[in-house]
Design a protein around this motif. Structure first.
Motif, PDB file in Angstrom:
ATOM      1  N   PHE A 292       0.816  -1.207   0.007  1.00 48.91           N
ATOM      2  CA  PHE A 292      -0.165  -0.153   0.084  1.00 48.91           C
ATOM      3  C   PHE A 292       0.727   1.290   0.083  1.00 48.91           C
ATOM      4  CE2 PHE A 292      -3.446   2.758   0.761  1.00 48.91           C
ATOM      5  CZ  PHE A 292      -3.228   3.462   2.106  1.00 48.91           C
ATOM      6  N   LEU A 293       1.906   1.301   0.852  1.00 54.72           N
ATOM      7  CA  LEU A 293       2.553   2.355   0.879  1.00 54.72           C
ATOM      8  C   LEU A 293       3.514   2.655  -0.333  1.00 54.72           C
ATOM      9  CD1 LEU A 293       4.117   2.162   4.712  1.00 54.72           C
ATOM     10  CD2 LEU A 293       2.967   4.202   3.560  1.00 54.72           C
ATOM     11  N   SER A 294       4.077   1.437  -1.031  1.00 55.04           N
ATOM     12  CA  SER A 294       4.530   1.613  -2.207  1.00 55.04           C
ATOM     13  C   SER A 294       3.891   2.218  -3.237  1.00 55.04           C
ATOM     14  CB  SER A 294       5.226   0.371  -2.598  1.00 55.04           C
ATOM     15  OG  SER A 294       4.660  -0.330  -2.994  1.00 55.04           O
ATOM     16  N   MET A 295       2.632   1.705  -3.178  1.00 47.95           N
ATOM     17  CA  MET A 295       1.458   2.457  -4.450  1.00 47.95           C
ATOM     18  C   MET A 295       1.342   3.775  -3.918  1.00 47.95           C
ATOM     19  SD  MET A 295      -2.107   1.202  -5.214  1.00 47.95           S
ATOM     20  CE  MET A 295      -2.849   1.578  -3.518  1.00 47.95           C
TER      21      MET A 295
ATOM     22  N   VAL B 216       8.443  -0.508   6.701  1.00 48.17           N
ATOM     23  CA  VAL B 216       7.169   0.052   7.046  1.00 48.17           C
ATOM     24  C   VAL B 216       7.510   1.180   7.338  1.00 48.17           C
ATOM     25  CG1 VAL B 216       4.956   0.013   8.071  1.00 48.17           C
ATOM     26  CG2 VAL B 216       5.641  -1.910   6.793  1.00 48.17           C
ATOM     27  N   ASP B 217       8.187   1.387   8.248  1.00 50.90           N
ATOM     28  CA  ASP B 217       7.970   2.588   8.961  1.00 50.90           C
ATOM     29  C   ASP B 217       8.932   3.672   8.247  1.00 50.90           C
ATOM     30  OD1 ASP B 217       9.627   3.625  12.172  1.00 50.90           O
ATOM     31  OD2 ASP B 217       7.700   4.194  11.281  1.00 50.90           O
ATOM     32  N   VAL B 218       9.842   3.469   7.662  1.00 47.92           N
ATOM     33  CA  VAL B 218      10.781   4.277   6.694  1.00 47.92           C
ATOM     34  C   VAL B 218       9.790   4.817   5.543  1.00 47.92           C
ATOM     35  CG1 VAL B 218      12.570   4.789   5.203  1.00 47.92           C
ATOM     36  CG2 VAL B 218      12.850   3.588   7.459  1.00 47.92           C
ATOM     37  N   MET B 219       9.074   3.855   4.768  1.00 46.13           N
ATOM     38  CA  MET B 219       8.076   4.326   3.696  1.00 46.13           C
ATOM     39  C   MET B 219       7.162   5.224   4.220  1.00 46.13           C
ATOM     40  SD  MET B 219       7.835   0.767   1.855  1.00 46.13           S
ATOM     41  CE  MET B 219       7.211   1.182   0.314  1.00 46.13           C
ATOM     42  N   ARG B 220       6.444   4.886   5.532  1.00 39.05           N
ATOM     43  CA  ARG B 220       5.384   5.578   5.972  1.00 39.05           C
ATOM     44  C   ARG B 220       6.014   6.931   6.314  1.00 39.05           C
ATOM     45  NH1 ARG B 220       0.535   4.675   7.709  1.00 39.05           N
ATOM     46  NH2 ARG B 220       0.784   2.493   7.110  1.00 39.05           N
TER      47      ARG B 220
END
Lengths: 346, 189
Positions: free
Chosen positions: A241-244, B168-172
């Motif tokens: 989801f985040l990559s999208m 996830v944390d970094v991407m977020r």
């Protein structure tokens, strides 16, 4: 802090993309206990202790060479101490002997302080991954067996059938495990090995339980595995989801790598506006430092983003976006520093 | 709390590591992806580079990272080269692919041998069946999980969860930061 968490909780639930609400609810209880830093009781220190072993234990279990930056590696004495604590927790979680467990808890909390003081003194040289991992595991299992046997002895006061030669404390340097058969159990090598293997598995399951939020209260391997699977699936979905989202948000592509890597050294540049951004989304770095929190924080984001937009717009009038992202002094937010550059690259 | 900051420092290092490698990986795609459609080009590029990055932070030690890298090597060799650096990549490539294939072959053989049909309704065996089901699901989730025994499976899961959290944390944070900045831009105009 507490009302804030409570208030934002319903917002999280709406903002979740396919997460398990039960799991999250349990996780928030944990956050609750950890955020309210007031209690100095054994309970909170226990959870703090519980926090420490699994992530550290994970680091210890898979220790390896970083090509870019040396991570402070654990030295062996602290390894053993840490593993001892982890093993103790695993043992006493199963044993029903409360006075003993509280004794050990107090002992291990003092040990924890020693360990924490030791960690900053670690050197920068790291051992190779394979041999420490193996010897760590053998040490760990060895120590664990010693402890378990002692517990069983004191509990049951039974005779032991010594199947192998058991070494009390000299087993530190041996590469294999000495196991004692307990009373009333088969003593052939197969079942012993089987039991050793099972105990290894159980110990690791305990670690996993401590890592995954909400698994502490569940008993039974299948349920715990269920939770773990949910957790992994949720994380993977989050990555998707985040990559999208990142792909959608950033149409520009620029190169800023040099500035990025230079900026990393000076990540604590400007703290001129820490106060203004205290309520904003980046306050997650200051609320807590634990990894479990940082897992829960993602949900925190979704809900918190909407209400705080208004506030951010006001404050950002006199702060450029770049300095605003620079103003978070906690080292965990050096990633936020890079985001300003990175988003240009995307 | 001191303990939490101790955890935090190692996590932060991991994150920085991951971020740097991720950026390296993204550069590979930057020339292609300027005006591409979101779903086809850019999202997989971002995700892949992130995956490669997070796997490479754990590269030598864990099986899942090796499997992940081998998988990506098959399709996007250039990306992996960029992130890892030339020499390591050459060494890693052949080793990884051989390793994972061997493991898969071995595990499939073992699985075939052990299948024994039984009709038991004792609670213990039911529980065991449940656990086995869950274990197989977990194995399917984990990259390279097929060829692992239970002990290492749990270990790998631990590590994988930690790395996923970092990712996830970094991407977020990045997503939120970019959102914030675009918001500020709009506001100023």
């Amino acid at each position: 802090m507490e009302p804030k968490v409570e208030a934002t909780q319903p917002q999280f639930r709406s903002g979740i993309s396919g997460a398990n609400p039960v799991e999250m609810g349990l996780g928030f209880d944990e956050i609750h206990g950890l955020i309210s830093a007031a209690p100095g009781t054994g309970g909170s220190s226990f959870t703090a202790l519980l926090e420490l072993p699994p992530p550290q234990a994970v680091e210890l279990l898979v220790k390896e060479d970083f090509p870019v930056k040396p991570m402070p590696p654990p030295i062996f004495p602290s390894n053993i101490a840490l593993i001892d604590r982890a093993s103790k927790f695993s043992v006493f979680a199963s044993a029903d002997n409360s006075p003993e467990s509280t004794n050990i808890l107090s002992a291990s909390s003092s040990m924890k302080l020693d360990l924490v003081k030791q960690e900053p003194l670690e050197s920068d040289s790291h051992p190779n991954s394979s041999s420490p991992a193996v010897s760590n595991q053998s040490l760990k299992s060895n120590k664990r067996k010693e402890r378990e046997k002692k517990v069983k002895e004191s509990n049951k006061k039974s005779k032991k059938v010594v199947a192998n030669e058991a070494s009390e404390d000299s087993g530190e340097k041996l590469p294999y495990v000495h196991v004692r058969a307990r009373r009333g159990q088969a003593t052939d090598s197969h079942s012993l090995a089987e039991r050793a293997r099972r105990e290894k598995i159980n110990a690791r399951m305990k670690l996993l339980q401590e890592l995954v939020p909400g698994c502490n209260k569940i008993s039974g391997t299948a349920m715990v595995l269920d939770e773990i699977i949910n957790h992994v699936q949720a994380l993977q979905r989050q990555v998707e989801f985040l990559s999208m989202r990142l792909a959608a948000v950033n149409p520009r592509i620029d190169f800023n790598l040099d500035a990025l890597l230079a900026g990393e050294g000076g990540s604590s540049i400007d703290n001129s506006y820490p106060g203004t951004f205290a309520p904003s989304i980046w306050s997650e770095g200051q609320i807590n430092g634990s990894r479990q929190h940082q897992y829960q924080q993602p949900w925190h984001f979704e809900g918190l983003h909407q209400p705080s937009w208004g506030r951010e717009e006001d404050t950002s009038n006199f702060i450029t976006p770049e300095t605003s992202l620079l103003s978070y002094d906690s080292p965990a937010n050096s990633a936020s520093l890079h985001s300003s550059h990175l988003k240009m690259e995307l | 709390m001191k303990s939490s900051t101790m955890c935090n420092s190692s996590v932060v290092l991991l994150k920085q590591e991951f971020l740097k490698k991720w950026i390296k990986g993204l550069h590979t795609y930057s020339n292609f992806n300027k005006n591409m459609s979101i779903m086809d080009r850019r999202k997989p590029a971002i995700k892949l580079s992130a995956d490669v990055a997070i796997a490479s932070t754990r590269k030598p030690a864990t099986r899942w990272s090796r499997a992940l890298m081998a998988d990506i090597l098959g399709t996007n060799r250039i990306l992996v080269e960029q992130v890892l650096g030339r020499k390591q990549d050459m060494r890693a490539a052949s080793g990884l692919m051989k390793c994972s294939k061997k493991i898969l072959r071995r595990s499939s053989l073992i699985a075939r041998r052990r299948v024994v049909p039984r009709r038991v309704t004792e609670p213990s065996s039911i529980a065991r069946k449940l656990v086995k089901n869950r274990t197989s699901v977990l194995k399917s989730l984990l990259p390279g999980g097929e060829g692992m025994d239970e002990v290492s499976l749990i270990q790998e899961t631990l590590d994988y969860i930690v790395s996923l959290r970092v990712q996830v944390d970094v991407m977020r944070r990045l997503a939120a930061g970019s959102l914030e900045e675009s918001l500020c831009d709009h506001h100023q105009f």
